[in-house]
Design a protein around this motif. Structure first.
Motif, PDB file in Angstrom:
ATOM      1  N   ILE A  45       0.836  -1.301  -0.124  1.00 40.12           N
ATOM      2  CA  ILE A  45      -0.045  -0.171   0.070  1.00 40.12           C
ATOM      3  C   ILE A  45       0.845   1.120  -0.031  1.00 40.12           C
ATOM      4  O   ILE A  45       1.822   1.459   0.820  1.00 40.12           O
ATOM      5  CB  ILE A  45      -0.991  -0.066   1.267  1.00 40.12           C
ATOM      6  N   SER A  46       0.585   2.201  -0.774  1.00 41.30           N
ATOM      7  CA  SER A  46       1.210   3.633  -0.612  1.00 41.30           C
ATOM      8  C   SER A  46       0.047   4.719  -0.408  1.00 41.30           C
ATOM      9  O   SER A  46      -1.165   4.364  -0.508  1.00 41.30           O
ATOM     10  CB  SER A  46       1.969   3.879  -2.033  1.00 41.30           C
ATOM     11  N   ALA A  47       0.681   5.763   0.058  1.00 47.91           N
ATOM     12  CA  ALA A  47      -0.302   6.997   0.264  1.00 47.91           C
ATOM     13  C   ALA A  47      -1.402   7.301  -0.711  1.00 47.91           C
ATOM     14  O   ALA A  47      -2.501   7.561  -0.432  1.00 47.91           O
ATOM     15  CB  ALA A  47       0.512   8.022   1.003  1.00 47.91           C
ATOM     16  N   SER A  48      -0.913   7.042  -1.718  1.00 44.05           N
ATOM     17  CA  SER A  48      -1.737   7.388  -3.094  1.00 44.05           C
ATOM     18  C   SER A  48      -0.996   6.691  -4.249  1.00 44.05           C
ATOM     19  O   SER A  48      -0.049   6.233  -4.013  1.00 44.05           O
ATOM     20  CB  SER A  48      -1.625   9.073  -3.481  1.00 44.05           C
ATOM     21  N   THR A  49      -1.710   6.612  -5.531  1.00 48.30           N
ATOM     22  CA  THR A  49      -1.279   6.133  -6.785  1.00 48.30           C
ATOM     23  C   THR A  49      -0.009   6.647  -7.151  1.00 48.30           C
ATOM     24  O   THR A  49       1.120   6.377  -7.499  1.00 48.30           O
ATOM     25  CB  THR A  49      -2.179   6.032  -7.833  1.00 48.30           C
ATOM     26  N   THR A  50      -0.148   8.328  -7.075  1.00 50.57           N
ATOM     27  CA  THR A  50       1.119   9.064  -7.389  1.00 50.57           C
ATOM     28  C   THR A  50       2.404   8.729  -6.568  1.00 50.57           C
ATOM     29  O   THR A  50       3.469   8.329  -7.018  1.00 50.57           O
ATOM     30  CB  THR A  50       0.701  10.742  -7.169  1.00 50.57           C
TER      31      THR A  50
ATOM     32  N   GLY B 250      -2.978   4.086  -2.445  1.00 49.32           N
ATOM     33  CA  GLY B 250      -2.843   3.493  -3.729  1.00 49.32           C
ATOM     34  C   GLY B 250      -2.239   1.842  -3.542  1.00 49.32           C
ATOM     35  O   GLY B 250      -1.873   1.635  -2.170  1.00 49.32           O
ATOM     36  N   VAL B 251      -2.086   1.044  -4.288  1.00 47.23           N
ATOM     37  CA  VAL B 251      -1.714  -0.278  -4.339  1.00 47.23           C
ATOM     38  C   VAL B 251      -0.709  -0.494  -5.270  1.00 47.23           C
ATOM     39  O   VAL B 251      -1.211  -0.305  -6.572  1.00 47.23           O
ATOM     40  CB  VAL B 251      -2.677  -1.246  -4.384  1.00 47.23           C
ATOM     41  N   MET B 252       0.366  -1.201  -5.057  1.00 41.22           N
ATOM     42  CA  MET B 252       1.421  -1.627  -5.940  1.00 41.22           C
ATOM     43  C   MET B 252       1.522  -3.218  -6.145  1.00 41.22           C
ATOM     44  O   MET B 252       1.890  -3.701  -4.930  1.00 41.22           O
ATOM     45  CB  MET B 252       2.810  -0.860  -5.639  1.00 41.22           C
ATOM     46  N   THR B 253       1.544  -3.786  -7.078  1.00 42.65           N
ATOM     47  CA  THR B 253       1.596  -5.163  -7.161  1.00 42.65           C
ATOM     48  C   THR B 253       2.840  -5.464  -7.893  1.00 42.65           C
ATOM     49  O   THR B 253       3.060  -4.858  -9.029  1.00 42.65           O
ATOM     50  CB  THR B 253       0.182  -5.689  -7.735  1.00 42.65           C
ATOM     51  N   PHE B 254       3.414  -6.578  -7.331  1.00 41.11           N
ATOM     52  CA  PHE B 254       4.590  -6.882  -8.201  1.00 41.11           C
ATOM     53  C   PHE B 254       4.516  -8.568  -8.346  1.00 41.11           C
ATOM     54  O   PHE B 254       3.866  -9.342  -7.793  1.00 41.11           O
ATOM     55  CB  PHE B 254       5.703  -6.742  -7.108  1.00 41.11           C
ATOM     56  N   PRO B 255       5.502  -8.806  -9.483  1.00 36.03           N
ATOM     57  CA  PRO B 255       5.526 -10.235  -9.842  1.00 36.03           C
ATOM     58  C   PRO B 255       6.294 -11.110  -8.581  1.00 36.03           C
ATOM     59  O   PRO B 255       6.029 -12.319  -8.644  1.00 36.03           O
ATOM     60  CB  PRO B 255       6.340 -10.387 -11.077  1.00 36.03           C
ATOM     61  N   THR B 256       6.951 -10.661  -7.933  1.00 34.79           N
ATOM     62  CA  THR B 256       7.683 -11.500  -6.880  1.00 34.79           C
ATOM     63  C   THR B 256       7.894 -10.585  -5.491  1.00 34.79           C
ATOM     64  O   THR B 256       7.810  -9.485  -5.365  1.00 34.79           O
ATOM     65  CB  THR B 256       9.285 -11.677  -7.219  1.00 34.79           C
ATOM     66  N   ASP B 257       7.920 -11.517  -4.309  1.00 32.34           N
ATOM     67  CA  ASP B 257       8.086 -10.882  -3.110  1.00 32.34           C
ATOM     68  C   ASP B 257       9.443  -9.991  -2.842  1.00 32.34           C
ATOM     69  O   ASP B 257       9.435  -9.036  -2.140  1.00 32.34           O
ATOM     70  CB  ASP B 257       8.116 -11.965  -1.955  1.00 32.34           C
TER      71      ASP B 257
ATOM     72  N   PHE C 101       9.481  -1.706  -1.131  1.00 32.31           N
ATOM     73  CA  PHE C 101       8.899  -1.203   0.216  1.00 32.31           C
ATOM     74  C   PHE C 101      10.060  -0.764   1.049  1.00 32.31           C
ATOM     75  O   PHE C 101       9.715   0.417   1.722  1.00 32.31           O
ATOM     76  CB  PHE C 101       8.033  -2.292   0.807  1.00 32.31           C
ATOM     77  N   SER C 102      11.300  -1.077   1.082  1.00 28.86           N
ATOM     78  CA  SER C 102      12.243  -0.957   1.640  1.00 28.86           C
ATOM     79  C   SER C 102      12.982   0.407   1.139  1.00 28.86           C
ATOM     80  O   SER C 102      13.757   0.994   2.067  1.00 28.86           O
ATOM     81  CB  SER C 102      13.274  -1.909   1.881  1.00 28.86           C
ATOM     82  N   LEU C 103      13.176   0.655  -0.093  1.00 28.35           N
ATOM     83  CA  LEU C 103      13.755   1.789  -0.623  1.00 28.35           C
ATOM     84  C   LEU C 103      13.178   2.633  -1.479  1.00 28.35           C
ATOM     85  O   LEU C 103      13.888   3.792  -1.663  1.00 28.35           O
ATOM     86  CB  LEU C 103      14.888   1.014  -1.749  1.00 28.35           C
ATOM     87  N   GLY C 104      12.131   2.577  -1.626  1.00 24.88           N
ATOM     88  CA  GLY C 104      11.256   3.527  -2.354  1.00 24.88           C
ATOM     89  C   GLY C 104      11.260   4.705  -1.335  1.00 24.88           C
ATOM     90  O   GLY C 104      10.389   4.770  -0.388  1.00 24.88           O
ATOM     91  N   LEU C 105      11.503   5.821  -1.855  1.00 22.64           N
ATOM     92  CA  LEU C 105      11.706   7.213  -1.099  1.00 22.64           C
ATOM     93  C   LEU C 105      10.361   7.578  -0.436  1.00 22.64           C
ATOM     94  O   LEU C 105      10.430   7.746   0.698  1.00 22.64           O
ATOM     95  CB  LEU C 105      12.352   8.487  -1.467  1.00 22.64           C
ATOM     96  N   PRO C 106       9.321   7.647  -0.963  1.00 16.85           N
ATOM     97  CA  PRO C 106       8.006   7.769  -0.231  1.00 16.85           C
ATOM     98  C   PRO C 106       7.623   6.908   0.601  1.00 16.85           C
ATOM     99  O   PRO C 106       6.937   7.395   1.584  1.00 16.85           O
ATOM    100  CB  PRO C 106       6.932   8.081  -1.321  1.00 16.85           C
ATOM    101  N   MET C 107       7.944   5.681   0.567  1.00 14.11           N
ATOM    102  CA  MET C 107       7.792   4.737   1.570  1.00 14.11           C
ATOM    103  C   MET C 107       8.555   4.978   2.724  1.00 14.11           C
ATOM    104  O   MET C 107       7.915   4.684   3.821  1.00 14.11           O
ATOM    105  CB  MET C 107       8.067   3.190   0.993  1.00 14.11           C
ATOM    106  N   ILE C 108       9.582   5.512   2.702  1.00 14.84           N
ATOM    107  CA  ILE C 108      10.523   5.889   3.770  1.00 14.84           C
ATOM    108  C   ILE C 108      10.086   7.336   4.464  1.00 14.84           C
ATOM    109  O   ILE C 108       9.972   7.450   5.655  1.00 14.84           O
ATOM    110  CB  ILE C 108      12.027   5.984   3.439  1.00 14.84           C
ATOM    111  N   PHE C 109       9.731   8.369   3.651  1.00 13.13           N
ATOM    112  CA  PHE C 109       9.808   9.534   4.138  1.00 13.13           C
ATOM    113  C   PHE C 109       8.364  10.029   4.201  1.00 13.13           C
ATOM    114  O   PHE C 109       8.221  11.175   4.693  1.00 13.13           O
ATOM    115  CB  PHE C 109      10.619  10.513   3.327  1.00 13.13           C
TER     116      PHE C 109
END
Length: 393
Positions: free
Chosen positions: A95-100, A241-248, A255-263
């Motif tokens: 989950i992200s705060a928004s799609t953007t 927003g929701v981000m979906t991926f082919p692998t964990d 999740f760990s490195l995306g800057l908006p996920m951190i800050f």
């Protein structure tokens, strides 16, 4: 700035709803009640009693917010919400705060220094913003042009480790779809081609259990090289927003490195509870009836619009309907103002949201509207459209 200034002068942008209570159908602006044809809540789930109850109960349990970045600590229902979305979409989800914010998290993290990107000319602005944050070269291809795209993929594959093609699943202004099946075939034929879709506008109202246009149409092989980002803030009825991926592994990387996920701030607990409730609703199959109601209303609009001779940009079966008015923002804004005066709230679309030659009005279809509402809008457009689209059949 000129286009927004004209639209502002005509009173068709930067407006505020004045309602003390909303029902999904009517919005009040400037003291005038209008049927709302601007909402992206296509399925009407924002008014679903089960979702409202879940949000209200979570406020009492958790408060209005949980003000800690997820890099340190996630609110209690994050794990449950992401597990529910993983089940719903059939792949690892975050989950992200928004799609953007999802695009700004995923693209700079996933696109490496040895990669290249190809963007559809009409891809969402937030994808373009995120692409510019990378060091990878960017190429643009004409909208939905598979021939040009394949040529660019061949050229770039000779030089780069991966070639990312980025597009919308359902385009937010013109309401047309990406040729997802054909793009999946390309991804299977070209080893280095990866796909990235912003599918914000098709989540919930289409696809099995509401998983959207893209995930419903790609082959398993193509899905192994595809990232899909969607919205929980439109037809899904909640927020985020929701981000979906082919692998964990890729999910964990973003999740760990995306800057908006951190800050950036997290989704508040009441909205997380709503996400869980909405996901369960979708998985139960209840949403299928709402999906059919949306499609029935889209088809009715298209039939009436064609019958009244409206210059539709396309007749796709999507809830975003676009009527072309030409290059003049002044006449477009005037038309939208007249429609407001007739009791219909629609959106004026002009540059830079759309190409300068494709100014028009954008109307969205939801389950809240009646057939009489839709017919009335079509008739009003036909009456007021500059150049005369006909006064009736």
């Amino acid at each position: 700035m000129y286009h927004f200034s004209v639209a502002e002068t005509h009173g068709v942008v930067h407006l505020a709803a004045e309602d003390q209570r909303l029902d999904g159908r009517i919005v009040t602006v400037g003291g005038r009640e209008m049927v709302n044809f601007s909402s992206c809540g296509y399925t009407g789930l924002e008014m679903h009693q089960g979702l409202k109850d879940a949000v209200a109960e979570a406020v009492q349990r958790y408060g209005t917010q949980f003000s800690t970045t997820r890099a340190f600590l996630s609110a209690p229902q994050y794990a449950e919400a992401e597990a529910a979305l993983t089940t719903l979409f059939g792949r690892p989800a975050a989950i992200s705060a928004s799609t953007t914010m999802g695009n700004l998290s995923a693209i700079p993290t996933l696109v490496g220094p040895g990669d290249a990107m190809i963007l559809d000319a009409q891809v969402h602005r937030s994808v373009r913003m995120a692409a510019r944050l990378t060091e990878a070269p960017i190429r643009t291809v004409p909208h939905n042009s598979l021939e040009v795209l394949e040529r660019r993929v061949r050229e770039l594959s000779a030089e780069y480790d991966r070639v990312w093609f980025m597009a919308d699943g359902l385009y937010s202004m013109f309401g047309d779809f990406s040729p997802v099946g054909e793009l999946g075939d390309l991804a299977e034929r070209y080893e280095k081609l990866w796909l990235y879709f912003d599918d914000a506008h098709s989540i919930s109202w289409t696809g099995r259990n509401g998983r959207g246009h893209v995930l419903d149409r790609l082959s398993p092989a193509a899905l192994e090289k595809t990232v899909v980002v969607g919205s929980l803030n439109k037809a899904f009825g909640i927020a985020g927003g929701v981000m979906t991926f082919p692998t964990d592994e890729l999910r964990h990387q973003v999740f760990s490195l995306g800057l908006p996920m951190i800050f950036s701030g997290p989704v508040p607990p009441p909205m997380l509870a709503g996400i869980v409730a909405s996901a369960r609703l979708h998985l139960s199959g209840e949403v299928a009836e709402r999906q059919q109601r949306v499609v029935d209303r889209i088809r009715f609009f298209n039939r009436e619009a064609v019958g009244y001779g409206l210059p539709l940009l396309n007749e796709s079966e999507s809830p975003i309907r676009y009527v072309v008015t030409g290059r003049d923002i002044e006449s477009t804004a005037t038309l939208v103002r007249r429609l407001q005066e007739s009791g219909y709230f629609v959106n004026a679309a002009s540059y830079p949201a759309v190409p300068a030659k494709r100014s028009g009005l954008r109307a969205t279809i939801t389950v809240h509207q009646t057939q009489d509402d839709i017919l009335g809008l079509v008739q009003a457009i036909a009456k007021w459209l500059a150049g005369g689209a006909g006064q009736g059949r």
